[in-house]
Design a protein around this motif. Structure first.
Motif, short mmCIF file in Angstrom:
data_model
loop_
_atom_site.label_atom_id
_atom_site.label_comp_id
_atom_site.label_asym_id
_atom_site.label_seq_id
_atom_site.Cartn_x
_atom_site.Cartn_y
_atom_site.Cartn_z
N GLU A 135 -3.52 -0.52 -7.20
CA GLU A 135 -2.45 -1.53 -7.14
C GLU A 135 -2.64 -2.49 -5.96
N THR A 163 -4.19 -4.29 1.43
CA THR A 163 -3.95 -3.32 2.50
C THR A 163 -4.83 -3.59 3.72
N ASP A 211 -3.67 5.33 -8.05
CA ASP A 211 -2.79 4.21 -8.46
C ASP A 211 -2.49 3.30 -7.28
N ALA A 212 -2.24 3.89 -6.10
CA ALA A 212 -1.93 3.08 -4.92
C ALA A 212 -3.13 2.22 -4.53
N GLY A 221 0.79 -1.22 0.00
CA GLY A 221 0.00 0.00 0.00
C GLY A 221 0.82 1.26 0.00
N SER A 222 2.14 1.14 0.15
CA SER A 222 2.98 2.33 0.12
C SER A 222 3.48 2.56 -1.29
N ASP A 223 3.59 3.82 -1.66
CA ASP A 223 4.05 4.13 -3.01
C ASP A 223 4.83 5.43 -2.96
N HIS A 249 1.00 6.32 1.96
CA HIS A 249 1.02 5.19 2.90
C HIS A 249 -0.40 4.82 3.27
N GLN A 250 -0.62 3.51 3.44
CA GLN A 250 -1.95 3.06 3.86
C GLN A 250 -1.80 2.24 5.14
#
Ligand code: SF4
Length: 324
Positions: free
Chosen positions: A193, A200, A189-190, A168-170, A287-288
């Motif tokens: 993805e 997540t 996009d996050a 979940g981080s990009d 960030h998630q």
């Protein structure tokens, strides 16, 4: 929820925070993080359950809420994956600690070993190359501790975060012309993805870091996800409006708990942090934080009193360097 005083030593006039008090506070912060959802998270999970009308995600949301209550009652970990144990420390500029920051780090490490043993937390920290597991969540740079300082304060606030959500981080580097659309696209996009595949463990709290240096964009995004309470809004109205917009955007895809199609919502909140950046480039971090949004906040005062607090005081005007 108001701060809860765990104990008061009643020794008015004492001016040095003892190492043993810091260990007691670190242990309590860890215990709370592992077993007890913060009040803002619990309330947001309940609301997500109320909103959910589709059968499968409603079943999952119900399990998430019930699990949250059982974990607190039974004092067991909220998730079997305890995530990565780490600390954030807000140190009052006037605070005096027996043994200084070295003693504080010792206290945090001892508390980490004790809480891992007492609550039967999975030891998640392993050597990255040979996978050796010390069995106590200690290791090189583990638990990591980040500091910030607060003017005109004589207390120490210990914030334990057990961060799950490996996915979940990009990160991406945007150019000047990307503008706000670049931020919106980064968020979408996050979610596309990782979130829509349930990786997540939604519903999530999303932190977005815009600007600064590369590492800064990534770290303020992480801190925005894990250290700001749900419902909190950035002090700049323009950024607060962006948070509201991104929150609506994150919840506009019809995703519910664990990424199932649903009506309960994908994000519990979206927090945006900004930092002044290069004139031609803008780094973006996303960030998630999964539904096991675990943080425990405990403040130690120089008279020996220790209190739990519902939310961290990590983000402040001083920390953002806004008023300096
Ligand atoms: S992402 Fe969160 S809820 Fe999912 S397994 Fe990891 S810690 Fe547990």
């Amino acid at each position: 929820m108001q701060p809860v005083k765990l104990r008061s030593h009643g020794k008015a006039g004492r001016s040095t925070i003892k190492e043993s008090w810091m260990e007691e506070a670190a242990y309590e912060a860890h215990r709370l993080a592992a077993t007890t959802h913060p009040p803002d998270v619990r309330a947001a999970l309940n609301k997500a359950l109320e909103r959910e009308s589709k059968e499968l995600p409603r079943f999952v949301m119900k399990a998430i809420v019930e699990n949250s209550m059982v974990a607190e009652e039974d004092q067991r970990p909220i998730c079997a994956d305890v995530g990565v144990l780490r600390f954030f420390v807000v140190a009052g500029n006037e605070a005096s600690m027996e043994g200084g920051f070295v003693a504080l780090e010792r206290a945090v490490r001892r508390a980490t070993v004790r809480v891992t043993r007492d609550l039967a937390l999975r030891s998640n920290r392993v050597h990255p190359v040979n996978r050796r597991n010390p069995g106590n969540n200690l290791g090189v740079f583990s638990p990591n501790i980040d500091y910030r300082f607060e003017p005109d304060a004589d207390w120490i606030e210990l914030i334990a975060v057990h961060k799950g959500g490996a996915f979940g981080s990009d990160f991406r580097m945007m150019v000047d012309g990307d503008g706000l659309n670049g931020v919106r696209k980064g968020l979408v996009d996050a979610i596309a993805e990782f979130g829509r595949r349930g990786l997540t463990c939604p519903p999530v709290i999303i932190g977005v870091g815009v600007g600064g240096t590369k590492d800064q964009a990534f770290s303020i995004a992480k801190q925005a996800a894990v250290l700001r309470p749900i419902g909190d809004r950035h002090p700049e109205p323009e950024i607060a409006a962006l948070e509201d917009e991104l929150f609506d955007l994150a919840n506009s895809f019809g995703l519910g708990a664990m990424g199932y199609p649903g009506t309960g919502g994908y994000a519990l909140d979206v927090h945006v942090e900004i930092a002044y950046t290069h004139s031609a480039l803008t780094p973006l971090g996303v960030h998630q934080l999964c539904q096991a949004a675990r943080r425990g906040v405990v403040r130690v005062h120089p008279d020996g009193s220790i209190e739990t607090r519902p939310a961290p005081s990590w983000f402040s005007e001083f920390f953002r360097r806004a008023g300096i």
